[in-house]
Design an enzyme around this catalytic site. Sequence first.
Site, PDB file in Angstrom:
ATOM      1  N   ASP A  60       0.861  -1.180   0.000  1.00 36.52           N
ATOM      2  CA  ASP A  60       0.000   0.000   0.000  1.00 36.52           C
ATOM      3  C   ASP A  60       0.900   1.234   0.000  1.00 36.52           C
ATOM      4  O   ASP A  60       1.881   1.274   0.743  1.00 36.52           O
ATOM      5  CB  ASP A  60      -0.912   0.016   1.230  1.00 36.52           C
ATOM      6  CG  ASP A  60      -2.047   1.028   1.114  1.00 36.52           C
ATOM      7  OD1 ASP A  60      -1.757   2.238   1.001  1.00 36.52           O
ATOM      8  OD2 ASP A  60      -3.217   0.618   1.132  1.00 36.52           O
ATOM      9  N   LEU A 108       3.685  -0.832  -6.480  1.00 36.23           N
ATOM     10  CA  LEU A 108       4.524  -1.808  -7.171  1.00 36.23           C
ATOM     11  C   LEU A 108       4.400  -1.600  -8.677  1.00 36.23           C
ATOM     12  O   LEU A 108       3.292  -1.600  -9.219  1.00 36.23           O
ATOM     13  CB  LEU A 108       4.089  -3.228  -6.810  1.00 36.23           C
ATOM     14  CG  LEU A 108       4.196  -3.634  -5.340  1.00 36.23           C
ATOM     15  CD1 LEU A 108       3.603  -5.036  -5.144  1.00 36.23           C
ATOM     16  CD2 LEU A 108       5.645  -3.606  -4.866  1.00 36.23           C
ATOM     17  N   ASN A 129      -8.559   1.653  -6.539  1.00 37.73           N
ATOM     18  CA  ASN A 129      -7.927   2.064  -7.787  1.00 37.73           C
ATOM     19  C   ASN A 129      -8.145   0.960  -8.810  1.00 37.73           C
ATOM     20  O   ASN A 129      -7.578  -0.128  -8.698  1.00 37.73           O
ATOM     21  CB  ASN A 129      -6.427   2.301  -7.543  1.00 37.73           C
ATOM     22  CG  ASN A 129      -5.711   2.826  -8.770  1.00 37.73           C
ATOM     23  OD1 ASN A 129      -5.845   2.288  -9.862  1.00 37.73           O
ATOM     24  ND2 ASN A 129      -4.942   3.884  -8.589  1.00 37.73           N
ATOM     25  N   CYS A 186     -14.308   6.041  -1.986  1.00 35.01           N
ATOM     26  CA  CYS A 186     -14.939   6.372  -0.713  1.00 35.01           C
ATOM     27  C   CYS A 186     -14.785   7.843  -0.356  1.00 35.01           C
ATOM     28  O   CYS A 186     -15.675   8.433   0.262  1.00 35.01           O
ATOM     29  CB  CYS A 186     -14.349   5.506   0.406  1.00 35.01           C
ATOM     30  SG  CYS A 186     -14.646   3.742   0.183  1.00 35.01           S
ATOM     31  N   CYS A 243     -10.711 -12.004 -25.008  1.00 35.57           N
ATOM     32  CA  CYS A 243      -9.985 -11.303 -23.949  1.00 35.57           C
ATOM     33  C   CYS A 243      -8.478 -11.390 -24.202  1.00 35.57           C
ATOM     34  O   CYS A 243      -7.932 -12.484 -24.339  1.00 35.57           O
ATOM     35  CB  CYS A 243     -10.321 -11.904 -22.584  1.00 35.57           C
ATOM     36  SG  CYS A 243      -9.419 -11.099 -21.233  1.00 35.57           S
ATOM     37  N   CYS A 246      -6.681 -13.369 -20.713  1.00 38.06           N
ATOM     38  CA  CYS A 246      -6.838 -14.773 -20.333  1.00 38.06           C
ATOM     39  C   CYS A 246      -7.081 -15.711 -21.512  1.00 38.06           C
ATOM     40  O   CYS A 246      -7.195 -16.925 -21.326  1.00 38.06           O
ATOM     41  CB  CYS A 246      -7.958 -14.922 -19.309  1.00 38.06           C
ATOM     42  SG  CYS A 246      -9.623 -14.533 -19.912  1.00 38.06           S
TER      43      CYS A 246
END
Length: 247
Positions: A60, A108, A129, A186, A243, A246
């Site tokens: 985070d 990251l 996000n 939020c 897609c 995947c």
Amino acid sequence: MLSDTQLLRYSRQIFLPEIDIVGQEKLQASRVLILGLGGLGSPVALYLAAAGVGHLVLSDPDEVDVSNLQRQIVHRTDAIGMSKVESAKQTLLALNPDVQVTALQGVLDDAALLAEVRQADVVLAGTDNFSSRQAANRACWEAGVPLVSAAAIAWEGQISVFDPRREDSPCLLCLYPDTSDTALNCAETGVVAPLVGVIGTSMAMEALKLIVGVGEPLVGRLQLYDAKQGTWTTLRLRVDPACPVCR
């Protein structure tokens, strides 16, 4: 091997025939990556630490703010101004000192995220996000690691599991092909405090099921929770044959 103290600590889980000592040892040997230590990541981290997951990796970029404390229960008032990952690490180790906790402050990048995902048994993404959840989806599919993804806003929440090890599993991009980061958050919309607990503990349950190998995870299903009505709705998800992630 579980120590005598650990056998006592986890005895109520070990009593369950679906878990038993073998399942508890799987939890102890597992490594879980938690992306976001906010409203959803808080109950996820607390319950997985309490349940005996051996290694929790926390990621985070933010610091604890007073406005977080209404719902982000892994943090305490005296942690205001501290990085969320360090605050959470302190709380988790106080709850269960047997758990190894790695705190990664900051965002990251794709390479670092993929490296962490490759080491994990399960990844849990509960950030507000949208682009970070899609990045986690891409990394999980490349690494072949299941992803538990959830969101909560106002009075509504949702959760699903995306598992690249299964041919019948769609990925997050199949569900949300629009990758623009326009989701509500939020800070702008608000959220009722217990909602993130309901969804976050559901995420922890899905992770535990995946690690132990019990029950049927929410693969190919999206569960929607309406807190005002107290109702759950399950939607079936389909694989997008076009897609780019995947398929």
